[in-house]
Design a protein around this motif. Structure first.
Motif, PDB file in Angstrom:
ATOM      1  N   ALA A  76      22.150  39.801  37.462  1.00 25.01           N
ATOM      2  CA  ALA A  76      22.557  41.210  37.491  1.00 25.01           C
ATOM      3  C   ALA A  76      23.704  41.456  36.522  1.00 25.01           C
ATOM      4  CB  ALA A  76      22.952  41.613  38.904  1.00 25.01           C
ATOM      5  N   LEU A  83      23.161  50.457  39.607  1.00 25.42           N
ATOM      6  CA  LEU A  83      22.971  49.173  40.278  1.00 25.42           C
ATOM      7  C   LEU A  83      22.495  49.492  41.680  1.00 25.42           C
ATOM      8  CD1 LEU A  83      23.207  46.102  40.639  1.00 25.42           C
ATOM      9  CD2 LEU A  83      25.623  46.434  41.205  1.00 25.42           C
ATOM     10  N   VAL A 143      18.312  45.014  42.326  1.00 21.73           N
ATOM     11  CA  VAL A 143      18.398  43.634  42.813  1.00 21.73           C
ATOM     12  C   VAL A 143      17.800  43.573  44.208  1.00 21.73           C
ATOM     13  CG1 VAL A 143      19.895  41.647  43.208  1.00 21.73           C
ATOM     14  CG2 VAL A 143      20.563  43.393  41.544  1.00 21.73           C
ATOM     15  N   HIS A 195      20.912  36.038  41.821  1.00 20.11           N
ATOM     16  CA  HIS A 195      21.069  37.491  41.810  1.00 20.11           C
ATOM     17  C   HIS A 195      22.318  37.939  41.067  1.00 20.11           C
ATOM     18  CE1 HIS A 195      18.288  38.283  45.531  1.00 20.11           C
ATOM     19  NE2 HIS A 195      17.675  37.698  44.532  1.00 20.11           N
ATOM     20  N   LEU A 207      30.138  43.349  41.203  1.00 14.37           N
ATOM     21  CA  LEU A 207      28.982  43.871  40.463  1.00 14.37           C
ATOM     22  C   LEU A 207      28.992  45.397  40.462  1.00 14.37           C
ATOM     23  CD1 LEU A 207      25.930  41.658  41.518  1.00 14.37           C
ATOM     24  CD2 LEU A 207      27.062  41.731  39.287  1.00 14.37           C
ATOM     25  N   VAL A 234      20.013  48.173  36.823  1.00 11.24           N
ATOM     26  CA  VAL A 234      19.498  47.021  37.545  1.00 11.24           C
ATOM     27  C   VAL A 234      19.105  47.388  38.977  1.00 11.24           C
ATOM     28  CG1 VAL A 234      19.921  44.620  38.221  1.00 11.24           C
ATOM     29  CG2 VAL A 234      21.118  45.568  36.246  1.00 11.24           C
ATOM     30  N   VAL A 238      22.029  41.280  47.698  1.00 14.67           N
ATOM     31  CA  VAL A 238      22.464  41.426  46.310  1.00 14.67           C
ATOM     32  C   VAL A 238      23.353  40.265  45.887  1.00 14.67           C
ATOM     33  CG1 VAL A 238      24.441  42.856  46.971  1.00 14.67           C
ATOM     34  CG2 VAL A 238      23.515  43.020  44.655  1.00 14.67           C
TER      35      VAL A 238
END
Length: 363
Positions: free
Chosen positions: A94, A131, A106, A90, A120, A104, A110
């Protein structure tokens, strides 16, 4: 990035690249993406020839490629990447997607740690990209019903929240989800625990203390398969959360006790079973038979008729990708921000430490 202009720029549907076509990719993500207005499933990444054939059979216009590298070579032709591959992939995938300039989604969890999740999130903010974390059980029928009951004041002040995600699987299936290798991020704490902890945080806010018991019960199993968490929320609510593959008799999905009334609900939301059986979102999606509605009341067990039937709000997994689409096209809110997922990972990490050391962990 190279390739043709994105569909987003040309006004067409957003083109989605889906990495992974196992349980998460084939049962949840692909059908929900395909059912969402404004999205089109463009590419599926899987190295398994049988899964490639399955994807093309279910979605005749989809492209299939064997590796993420092949997907990212066409990053300029895509508008969103969805990561539904094994947990250990992941974070790196990502990161690659964000660095390629792509929003993205996920699947949960995550990341393996809250620190990685926050890194991230910071990268996404730096790049100005979405995200989002697929916490689909925020759109379970029982959870939506409970949120409404709390908002209406039907329970009064909630004192205790009991949540169970239990199964009876006495024989391990094997695979990475049950691996004892820490790199795989397997086990129920990070699998089903990601759901029950996320729901508790959404309902009752930040956690100040965590106590957990985590056991490997089945012969041949390597990762936790029977885990209990006790959370103390800053709001004063106590959450008791159970995740298990070894429950020979299943308890209520929710038992919520308040100063005015309690709510007890048995059974799982029907959407996963429907998706597994090949059903797709449409009229009547997520509705539940009245016989399965939970009970709301006080002073008597629902088993002996205590309380009144509380109509179950229909489950609504399609709402997640509808919100993602709105976020990308119209600046709507992220349905599940990665920093929220990081807060849940704080709790999961504390639970792992508590179970290992036999202590209460203060956050």
């Amino acid at each position: 990035m190279t390739g043709t202009p994105s569909a987003h720029a040309s006004g067409g549907p957003l083109r989605v690249g889906l990495v992974g076509y196992g349980l998460a990719g084939s049962v949840f993500h692909a059908p929900l993406i395909a059912a969402t207005e404004g999205l089109t499933l463009d590419t599926v990444v899987t190295s398994n020839p049988e899964r490639q054939r399955q994807a093309r059979a279910e979605f005749p216009d989809v492209r299939t490629v064997a590796t993420p590298d092949e997907l990212f070579e066409r990053a300029g032709e895509l508008d969103l990447v969805v990561i539904a591959s094994p947990n250990k992939t992941h974070v790196p995938l990502a990161k690659r997607a964000l660095e390629a300039g792509l929003p993205v989604v996920v699947d949960k969890p995550v990341a393996g740690t809250a620190a990685e999740a926050r890194e991230l999130a910071a990268l996404a903010e730096e790049r100005g990209l979405l995200l989002s974390v697929f916490q689909n059980r925020r759109w379970d029928n029982d959870f939506l019903t409970l949120r409404e009951l709390i908002a209406e004041g039907a329970l009064g002040d909630v004192w205790r929240f009991e949540s169970r995600f239990e199964r009876w699987r006495p024989k391990p299936k094997g695979g990475w989800r049950e691996s004892g290798d820490p790199a795989e991020i397997g086990g129920l704490l990070y699998d089903l625990g990601s759901h029950v902890v996320d729901q508790a945080l959404v309902l009752f806010g930040p956690v100040t203390q965590v106590y957990a018991e985590s056991v490997v019960r089945r012969a041949g199993a390597e990762a936790d398969d029977d885990t209990f968490l006790a959370l103390t929320h800053a709001s004063g609510v106590r959450s008791h959360l159970y995740v298990s593959s070894t429950a020979a008799q299943l308890g209520p999905r929710f038992r919520v006790l308040g100063s005015k009334a309690g709510y007890v609900k048995h059974g799982l939301d029907p959407q996963e079973a429907a998706l597994r059986e090949g059903a797709r979102p449409g009229p009547g999606w997520g509705e539940e038979d009245e016989a399965l509605w939970g009970r709301l009341g006080s002073g008597e067990s629902p088993v002996t008729g205590g309380g009144d039937a509380a109509p179950t709000v229909p489950g609504d997994y399609p709402a997640y990708y509808a919100a993602v689409t709105k976020a990308l096209l119209a600046g709507g809110p992220n349905p599940v921000d990665a920093r929220e997922a990081a807060d849940a990972l704080d709790v999961l990490e504390a639970a792992r430490r508590s179970a290992r050391d036999g202590v209460v962990v203060t956050l």
